[in-house]
Design an enzyme around this catalytic site. Structure first.
Site, short mmCIF file in Angstrom:
data_model
loop_
_atom_site.label_atom_id
_atom_site.label_comp_id
_atom_site.label_asym_id
_atom_site.label_seq_id
_atom_site.Cartn_x
_atom_site.Cartn_y
_atom_site.Cartn_z
N ARG A 212 0.87 -1.19 0.00
CA ARG A 212 0.00 0.00 0.00
C ARG A 212 0.90 1.23 0.00
O ARG A 212 1.92 1.26 0.71
CB ARG A 212 -0.90 0.04 1.23
CG ARG A 212 -2.08 -0.92 1.18
CD ARG A 212 -3.15 -0.51 0.16
NE ARG A 212 -4.27 -1.41 0.17
CZ ARG A 212 -4.40 -2.50 -0.58
NH1 ARG A 212 -3.43 -2.83 -1.42
NH2 ARG A 212 -5.47 -3.25 -0.53
N GLU A 241 -3.44 7.59 -4.48
CA GLU A 241 -3.79 7.08 -5.82
C GLU A 241 -5.03 7.78 -6.34
O GLU A 241 -5.97 8.01 -5.57
CB GLU A 241 -4.04 5.56 -5.74
CG GLU A 241 -2.77 4.82 -5.41
CD GLU A 241 -2.94 3.30 -5.32
OE1 GLU A 241 -3.99 2.79 -5.75
OE2 GLU A 241 -2.03 2.65 -4.81
N HIS A 259 -1.03 0.15 -9.90
CA HIS A 259 -1.70 -0.80 -8.99
C HIS A 259 -2.22 -2.03 -9.74
O HIS A 259 -3.43 -2.27 -9.82
CB HIS A 259 -2.85 -0.10 -8.22
CG HIS A 259 -3.21 -0.78 -6.94
ND1 HIS A 259 -3.65 -0.11 -5.83
CD2 HIS A 259 -3.17 -2.10 -6.58
CE1 HIS A 259 -3.89 -0.97 -4.84
NE2 HIS A 259 -3.61 -2.18 -5.28
#
Ligand code: NAP
Ligand code: GLV
Length: 293
Positions: A212, A241, A259
């Site tokens: 993360r 993000e 991602h």
């Protein structure tokens, strides 16, 4: 969707854009189940708006986007999708390790710019993996799967962990040639890697983050890469993000992926399937297959 629709009435909420949050708050009202993605912030206001919820089925193994305590207070089950994405995410981590150590992004950008003048003996020389130490921070399902793959490339493995006799994090950072992060995002792991940790790493080392974004202080990483405190980094996840720190975008020695860790057709299908099976089980009065601890 077909499997869900066979056992419940399904409403799809607007997933992105400025109205997404409003949509989610409105959509959850009166529902028994919420199927959420990592991009859905299922916090206390959403959980309170979903007063009739019995299950929140997060389609991800990480569940830092869900306020599990708030759900528990209301007797709502929270489930995630462990195991089914371990191999895809570990494969992708190795793809990033190879991309950054062999300077794949730099090479491709040079070629696409039209700057490649042909083969040269000392062009874009990278680093080999054989005999190097991979330091794994968070030795769970994905961390262990990454270790198995890296061993096939001749790497030695060190790991830092809370619950077993791993290496202390400081020592792992100081001795590893590649450091790969696999801890969940929790208050304890937020900015686990910041300026002091980056300064501890070898100047020849690489940092890989597929867990993360907020586990790494992105501004500190950009600073370390710019000042060549470490040789390079490869990232799949970011603090905010889909924003990426502008300094990272300008640097050559960092590989940036959007991602994609679990993004294969097989794995995303398995994740969706597991989330649906959790919903069907709980709404049918059975225990969930994969409740979060
Ligand atoms: P997991 O099996 O629960 O592994 C996480 C490991 O981290 C556990 O072994 C845990 O061990 C350890 N840990 C937790 N806090 C720690 C700390 N402060 N220091 C050291 N170790 C710590 O989870 P997983 O299935 O491997 O998934 C890991 C993470 O990968 C997920 O949470 C998610 O954020 C991320 N992920 C990203 C993608 C992507 O698309 N990029 C895809 C899948 C998963 P102890 O609790 O025993 O210490
Ligand atoms: C993806 O990021 C996941 O946690 O499954």
């Amino acid at each position: 969707m077909a499997r869900l629709e066979a056992s419940c009435e399904v409403e799809q909420c607007e997933a992105d854009g400025a109205s997404a949050r409003r949509e989610l708050l409105a959509c959850v009202a009166g529902k028994q189940a919420l199927v959420s993605m990592v991009t859905d912030m299922v916090d206390r206001p959403v959980i309170e708006a979903g007063g009739t919820l019995r299950i929140i089925a997060n389609v991800a193994v990480g569940y830092n986007n869900v306020d599990v305590a708030a759900a528990r207070e209301r007797g709502i089950v929270v489930t995630n999708t462990p195991d089914v994405l371990t191999d895809a995410t570990a494969d992708f981590t190795l793809a990033l390790v190879l991309a950054v150590t062999r300077r794949l992004g730099e090479g491709e950008r040079m070629l696409r710019r039209g700057d490649w003048k042909g083969w040269a003996f000392d062009q874009l020389l990278g680093a080999e993996l054989r005999g190097k130490q991979l330091g794994i921070v968070g030795f769970g399902r994905i961390g262990r799967a990454v270790a198995a793959r890296a061993q096939a490339f001749g790497m030695t493995i060190a790991h830092a962990s809370r619950s077993d006799a791993g290496m202390p994090l400081d020592r792992l950072l100081a001795t590893s040639d590649v450091v790969s992060l696999h801890v969940p995002l929790t208050p304890e792991t937020r900015h686990l890697v910041g300026q002091p940790e980056l300064a501890r790493m070898k100047r020849t080392a690489y940092l890989v983050n597929t867990t993360r974004g907020p586990v790494v202080d992105e501004a500190a990483l950009a600073w370390a890469l710019k000042n060549r405190l470490i040789a390079g980094a490869a990232l799949d996840v970011y603090e905010r993000e889909p924003e990426v720190h502008p300094d990272l975008l300008a640097l050559e020695n960092v590989v940036l992926a959007p991602h994609l860790g679990s993004a294969t057709t097989e794995t995303r299908t398995a994740m969706a399937d597991l989330a649906v099976r959790n919903v069907v089980a709980v709404l049918g009065g059975d225990p969930p297959l994969t409740p979060v601890a």
